[in-house]
Design an enzyme around this catalytic site. Structure first.
Site, PDB file in Angstrom:
ATOM      1  N   ASP A 123      16.489   9.447  18.995  1.00 42.35           N
ATOM      2  CA  ASP A 123      17.453  10.535  19.257  1.00 42.35           C
ATOM      3  C   ASP A 123      17.433  11.720  18.281  1.00 42.35           C
ATOM      4  O   ASP A 123      17.344  11.518  17.068  1.00 42.35           O
ATOM      5  CB  ASP A 123      18.891  10.004  19.153  1.00 42.35           C
ATOM      6  CG  ASP A 123      19.123   8.704  19.863  1.00 42.35           C
ATOM      7  OD1 ASP A 123      18.216   8.202  20.520  1.00 42.35           O
ATOM      8  OD2 ASP A 123      20.244   8.187  19.743  1.00 42.35           O
ATOM      9  N   GLU A 182      26.355   5.826  25.390  1.00 39.19           N
ATOM     10  CA  GLU A 182      25.845   6.220  24.076  1.00 39.19           C
ATOM     11  C   GLU A 182      25.865   7.744  23.947  1.00 39.19           C
ATOM     12  O   GLU A 182      25.898   8.468  24.936  1.00 39.19           O
ATOM     13  CB  GLU A 182      24.384   5.760  23.902  1.00 39.19           C
ATOM     14  CG  GLU A 182      24.176   4.268  24.074  1.00 39.19           C
ATOM     15  CD  GLU A 182      22.748   3.811  23.783  1.00 39.19           C
ATOM     16  OE1 GLU A 182      22.595   2.869  23.004  1.00 39.19           O
ATOM     17  OE2 GLU A 182      21.791   4.378  24.341  1.00 39.19           O
TER      18      GLU A 182
HETATM   19  C1  FRU Z   1      20.512   5.965  21.700  1.00 36.19           C
HETATM   20  C2  FRU Z   1      20.792   4.987  20.574  1.00 36.19           C
HETATM   21  C3  FRU Z   1      22.121   5.286  19.923  1.00 36.19           C
HETATM   22  C4  FRU Z   1      21.948   4.710  18.551  1.00 36.19           C
HETATM   23  C5  FRU Z   1      20.500   5.015  18.266  1.00 36.19           C
HETATM   24  C6  FRU Z   1      19.837   3.995  17.388  1.00 36.19           C
HETATM   25  O1  FRU Z   1      19.179   6.116  21.999  1.00 36.19           O
HETATM   26  O2  FRU Z   1      20.742   3.661  21.067  1.00 36.19           O
HETATM   27  O3  FRU Z   1      23.221   4.768  20.629  1.00 36.19           O
HETATM   28  O4  FRU Z   1      22.811   5.288  17.609  1.00 36.19           O
HETATM   29  O5  FRU Z   1      19.858   5.089  19.507  1.00 36.19           O
HETATM   30  O6  FRU Z   1      18.561   4.421  17.003  1.00 36.19           O
END
Ligand code: FRU
Length: 494
Positions: free
Chosen positions: A24, A202
């Site tokens: 992300d 998320e």
């Molecule tokens: C989304 C996610 C978030 C988390 C991150 C961990 O892709 O699963 O919810 O904070 O990636 O790398």
């Protein structure tokens, strides 16, 4: 930064880390003439694991310079996704003479034999994000019952003069507010009985936009990414809602009951928005992670794994029927890097085919304008049996990307496929615009004024550099067709 462009799948105008795993985008913020891109980063492995915040900066949203890691795991856990703000008024008391950056992120603590614990924490920087100190009072927000409690997006809410945080709480989002980023009060929860719930929620985001650019017609947009589940071939993807927000509660528009996706491709996930003018009245930018949890850990990769989408500008537009739709367009800065290859107007099928047949390009932009109701298909990254088809099916009223022959795809049984996006007739004009961005391992397509968007990874071999046109309409006429080669300025195609 000079990127080694020998790596077959490293996009020439998309950000990817020099090495190892990225997911992300985090902490997107504009400060002192720089765009900051922090990102979920595992500096030691090619798969998701011990997460840090990597860091890159750009002056123009096109050329990114990767800097040292910003945040590393500590006794409170790994560093998961979150956001960053400029604390203009020193509400935190972290700063002295001038404002600074504050990162608000999730600490993810693995525990032997029970669920991991997710809490929210702060770090601050007094030197434009180059070095960071963690707040001594971390974590600043905990929850007793939610196991998935993460990805805080924080913004200054002008009307109530306080910070607002939206974060994911299992299958809903929670809203909190704070005077100083350190003490948080619960405001409301949103999401029960509305939207898509086929996976964990998320990376939420919440921001105002003026409908059709009219300041008297403000609406709030909520983005919610939904994680992968075995039940859905689409994998992880991002939905959005429109509505009103008073600083405490989000009230969705009635038409928000239908599920609306930000992108109809498979590879635009966990994206976030930000604004590049101090205060919330600048243009609204957006960037996403160009992958999908369905197969992200398995995509073909050598030195690095993971890339971001091109930065986009997002707007709200009302259609002829009064409904409000989120539209996306590539940021205008990308135009500065164009090298014109073809610029034709009133082009017949035969002329278009001839002009395209001479081209050998890996990374480029293709723009076409044609009468609404015409079917057309461009084949990009084509060579031997490899091709990716980007087309419009006028009978179905759809934009599509067919990656069934796009190159490597045996790394996951559900990678291959055709993605479609409806061309909404309430946006329809006489002409249809088609804007295709092709790079070493991606296609991003914007059509119908940015209403239909498809972002897809592809893994063609380096020799598949042809472009062609497929249509059975011998009398096809394109109002215009342009091709621009696109690389970042300090890279030379070998
Ligand atoms: C989304 C996610 C978030 C988390 C991150 C961990 O892709 O699963 O919810 O904070 O990636 O790398």
């Amino acid at each position: 930064m000079t990127t080694s462009i020998k790596e077959t799948y490293r996009g020439l105008y998309h950000f990817s880390p020099k090495e190892k795993w990225m997911n992300d985008p985090n902490g997107m913020v504009y400060y002192k003439g720089e765009y900051h891109l922090f990102f979920q980063y595992h500096p030691y492995e090619m798969t998701m694991g011990l997460m840090h915040w990597g860091h890159a900066v750009s002056k123009d949203l096109v050329v990114w310079e990767e800097l040292d890691i910003a945040l590393a795991p500590d006794e409170n856990g790994m560093i998961f996704s979150g956001s960053a703000v400029v604390d203009w008024n020193n509400t935190t008391g972290f700063f002295e003479n001038e404002p600074g950056l504050v990162a608000i992120f999730t600490h993810h603590l693995e525990q032997n034999g029970s669920h991991p614990v997710q809490t929210q924490s702060l770090a601050y920087s007094k030197d434009n994000g180059r070095t960071w100190a963690k707040h001594e009072g971390n974590p600043v927000l905990k929850h007793d019952t939610f196991i998935d409690f993460r990805d805080p997006k924080v913004f200054w809410h002008k009307q109530t003069q306080r910070w607002v945080m939206i974060l994911a709480c299992g299958q809903t989002v929670c809203l909190y507010h704070s005077p100083d980023l350190k003490s948080w009060t619960f405001g409301s929860e949103f999401g029960t009985g509305i939207g898509f719930h086929g996976g964990v929620w998320e990376c939420p985001d919440l921001f105002p936009l003026n409908v059709d650019g009219d300041p008297s017609k403000e609406k709030w947009v909520m983005l919610v990414s939904v994680g992968d589940s075995q039940d859905y071939v689409e994998g992880s993807r991002t939905q959005y809602f429109t509505g009103d927000f008073d600083g405490l509660t989000f009230i969705p528009d009635v038409d928000s009951k239908e599920i609306r996706w930000l992108d109809y491709g498979r590879d635009n996930y966990a994206g976030v928005s930000w604004s590049d003018i101090p205060a919330e009245d600048g243009r609204r930018l957006f960037i996403g992670w160009m992958s999908n949890w369905k197969y992200a850990n398995r995509t073909p990769a050598e030195e690095f794994r993971g890339a971001m989408t091109i930065p986009r500008e997002i707007e709200l537009q009302s259609g002829k029927d009064g409904s409000v739709t989120l539209v996306q367009k590539p940021v205008r800065e990308l135009e500065n890097n164009r090298v014109p290859v073809l610029e034709l107007t009133n082009v017949s099928l035969q002329e278009a085919e001839k002009a395209l047949s001479t081209l050998r390009l890996e990374s480029y932009e293709l723009k076409a304008v044609l009468a609404f109701g015409t079917s057309i298909a461009f084949k990009v990254r084509k060579g031997g049996r490899v091709e990716t088809v980007v087309g419009v099916d006028a009978d179905r009223g759809e934009l599509y990307v067919d990656r069934t022959k796009s190159g490597m795809q045996d790394f996951h049984e559900q990678f291959s496929g055709i993605q479609t996006a409806k061309l909404q007739t309430q946006f329809q004009g006489e002409m249809l615009d088609l804007h295709i961005f092709v790079d070493r391992s991606s296609v991003e397509v914007f059509a119908n004024h940015g209403q239909a968007v498809i972002t897809d990874l592809i893994f063609p071999d380096g020799d598949s550099v042809g472009i062609s046109l497929a249509t059975d309409n011998e009398r096809l006429l394109l109002a215009s067709m342009s091709v621009y080669s696109l690389t970042t300025s300090d890279e030379v195609l070998e």
